[in-house]
Motif scaffolding. Sequence first.
Motif, PDB file in Angstrom:
ATOM      1  N   TYR A   1      29.835  54.190  49.515  1.00 28.86           N
ATOM      2  CA  TYR A   1      29.893  53.501  48.216  1.00 28.86           C
ATOM      3  C   TYR A   1      29.573  52.009  48.380  1.00 28.86           C
ATOM      4  O   TYR A   1      28.796  51.441  47.601  1.00 28.86           O
ATOM      5  CB  TYR A   1      31.283  53.677  47.613  1.00 28.86           C
ATOM      6  CG  TYR A   1      31.461  53.013  46.276  1.00 28.86           C
ATOM      7  CD1 TYR A   1      31.013  53.621  45.110  1.00 28.86           C
ATOM      8  CD2 TYR A   1      32.068  51.761  46.174  1.00 28.86           C
ATOM      9  CE1 TYR A   1      31.173  53.006  43.869  1.00 28.86           C
ATOM     10  CE2 TYR A   1      32.232  51.137  44.951  1.00 28.86           C
ATOM     11  CZ  TYR A   1      31.783  51.765  43.799  1.00 28.86           C
ATOM     12  OH  TYR A   1      31.941  51.146  42.583  1.00 28.86           O
ATOM     13  N   ILE A   2      30.166  51.397  49.402  1.00 33.50           N
ATOM     14  CA  ILE A   2      29.952  49.963  49.623  1.00 33.50           C
ATOM     15  C   ILE A   2      28.531  49.698  50.110  1.00 33.50           C
ATOM     16  O   ILE A   2      27.850  48.773  49.625  1.00 33.50           O
ATOM     17  CB  ILE A   2      30.972  49.421  50.646  1.00 33.50           C
ATOM     18  CG1 ILE A   2      32.394  49.491  50.056  1.00 33.50           C
ATOM     19  CG2 ILE A   2      30.641  47.985  51.035  1.00 33.50           C
ATOM     20  CD1 ILE A   2      33.480  49.133  51.035  1.00 33.50           C
TER      21      ILE A   2
ATOM     22  N   GLY B   1      30.859  53.521  39.536  1.00 30.21           N
ATOM     23  CA  GLY B   1      31.979  52.631  39.235  1.00 30.21           C
ATOM     24  C   GLY B   1      32.375  52.712  37.766  1.00 30.21           C
ATOM     25  O   GLY B   1      33.568  52.712  37.433  1.00 30.21           O
ATOM     26  N   VAL B   2      31.374  52.789  36.877  1.00 32.54           N
ATOM     27  CA  VAL B   2      31.653  52.931  35.449  1.00 32.54           C
ATOM     28  C   VAL B   2      32.334  54.269  35.184  1.00 32.54           C
ATOM     29  O   VAL B   2      33.332  54.345  34.454  1.00 32.54           O
ATOM     30  CB  VAL B   2      30.343  52.819  34.630  1.00 32.54           C
ATOM     31  CG1 VAL B   2      30.617  53.095  33.148  1.00 32.54           C
ATOM     32  CG2 VAL B   2      29.724  51.439  34.808  1.00 32.54           C
ATOM     33  N   TRP B   3      31.781  55.328  35.779  1.00 31.76           N
ATOM     34  CA  TRP B   3      32.365  56.666  35.627  1.00 31.76           C
ATOM     35  C   TRP B   3      33.801  56.709  36.160  1.00 31.76           C
ATOM     36  O   TRP B   3      34.686  57.285  35.552  1.00 31.76           O
ATOM     37  CB  TRP B   3      31.495  57.684  36.363  1.00 31.76           C
ATOM     38  CG  TRP B   3      32.195  58.974  36.691  1.00 31.76           C
ATOM     39  CD1 TRP B   3      32.619  59.384  37.915  1.00 31.76           C
ATOM     40  CD2 TRP B   3      32.571  60.008  35.773  1.00 31.76           C
ATOM     41  NE1 TRP B   3      33.234  60.610  37.845  1.00 31.76           N
ATOM     42  CE2 TRP B   3      33.216  61.015  36.529  1.00 31.76           C
ATOM     43  CE3 TRP B   3      32.418  60.175  34.397  1.00 31.76           C
ATOM     44  CZ2 TRP B   3      33.710  62.171  35.945  1.00 31.76           C
ATOM     45  CZ3 TRP B   3      32.907  61.334  33.824  1.00 31.76           C
ATOM     46  CH2 TRP B   3      33.543  62.316  34.586  1.00 31.76           C
TER      47      TRP B   3
ATOM     48  N   ILE C   1      22.279  51.081  42.110  1.00 28.54           N
ATOM     49  CA  ILE C   1      22.619  51.579  40.776  1.00 28.54           C
ATOM     50  C   ILE C   1      23.541  52.799  40.847  1.00 28.54           C
ATOM     51  O   ILE C   1      24.345  53.046  39.942  1.00 28.54           O
ATOM     52  CB  ILE C   1      21.328  51.929  39.989  1.00 28.54           C
ATOM     53  CG1 ILE C   1      21.656  52.209  38.520  1.00 28.54           C
ATOM     54  CG2 ILE C   1      20.611  53.109  40.622  1.00 28.54           C
ATOM     55  CD1 ILE C   1      22.233  51.040  37.777  1.00 28.54           C
ATOM     56  N   ILE C   2      23.435  53.575  41.935  1.00 21.67           N
ATOM     57  CA  ILE C   2      24.294  54.758  42.085  1.00 21.67           C
ATOM     58  C   ILE C   2      25.760  54.339  42.127  1.00 21.67           C
ATOM     59  O   ILE C   2      26.616  54.901  41.433  1.00 21.67           O
ATOM     60  CB  ILE C   2      23.924  55.550  43.352  1.00 21.67           C
ATOM     61  CG1 ILE C   2      22.514  56.127  43.228  1.00 21.67           C
ATOM     62  CG2 ILE C   2      24.939  56.667  43.607  1.00 21.67           C
ATOM     63  CD1 ILE C   2      22.028  56.840  44.476  1.00 21.67           C
TER      64      ILE C   2
END
Length: 335
Positions: free
Chosen positions: A39-40, A55-57, A49-50
């Motif tokens: 992720y980082i 992060g929004v999800w 963008i992934i």
Amino acid sequence: MKIQFAPRSVPLTRRLQTVAVIQWVYSFLALAQTCILIYICLLFTRFWIISVLYGVWWYVDWDTPSKGGRRSHTLRRSVVWRYLRDYFPITLIKTADLNPNQNYVLGSHPHGVLVAGAFTNFCTEATGFNDLYPGITPYLLMLPLWFRAPFFRDYIMTGGLIPSDRDSAAYLLADKEGGNAVVIAVGGAPESLDARPGAFTLLLKNRKGFVKLAIQHGASLVPVFSFGENELFDQVENPKGSWLRTIQETLQKIMGVAFPLFHARGVFQYSFGLLPYRKPIVTIVGKPIEVKRNQNPSNAEIDRMHSIYTQELCKLFEEHKTQYNVPADKHLTFI
């Protein structure tokens, strides 16, 4: 130390069983850390963008683990788990029916090092839980810490894992339609520090939160014991009061995660490594103990139900132990 190597002529089925266990051990020990790292790292690549979209999800989906999670019946029935089951092998034994119109709190013992029995029986369909208990949906509690790991949280929810906090369990037990079974490894992470072959020591004396939870929601208590759980790994000697045990207990209190120094066999040799021994696990699900609902139970009421539960757990153990190679003079010890 003389190393015992695995023979070259191992059947394909056994090799696939070993692969299934490798991924399972890896998932327990390092998959969460791997997911965090991915992720980082993605944030510093053209695929940033992934991570941003996830992060929004993640923000929108934050409360899902505490509200029953998001299980996948397809993944629970994966052939991978059947190979995992057959590696040991693991068997689930039913002793009484569970009414799908009621909710239950299942106390799973012992915790063991990696909770192999509870995971395979309640987070997969490899041992046929749904066939044995139609209308009952099991949810295994896991440390809330692991639900804070991106991607990993979504993976563990597919098996029916939920955070081991009061709100998550209460959400399911408050369902008036019934059919929910909250599975709690009562001894928790601290009990894993005593998990070694021949050990029958359970951390239960002062573990009464699960009993109070059952009373508050009128959920029947069900004792569960997995014979063979503690036979899967050897562990470095760490008696109470030793410097190693002191460090382990201190880290557990700070981080909430226990660090048993365990070992067993490897992939191509049987002398050392982090893979469990091929030892059978037989999980016996006991008879439900009826609990009268009381939102504000007294300490005396909690103690009384805790005593009944302990007696029923002992009875379950004594009735079945000789069938699973436990010496007649061995009994459960509670600390």
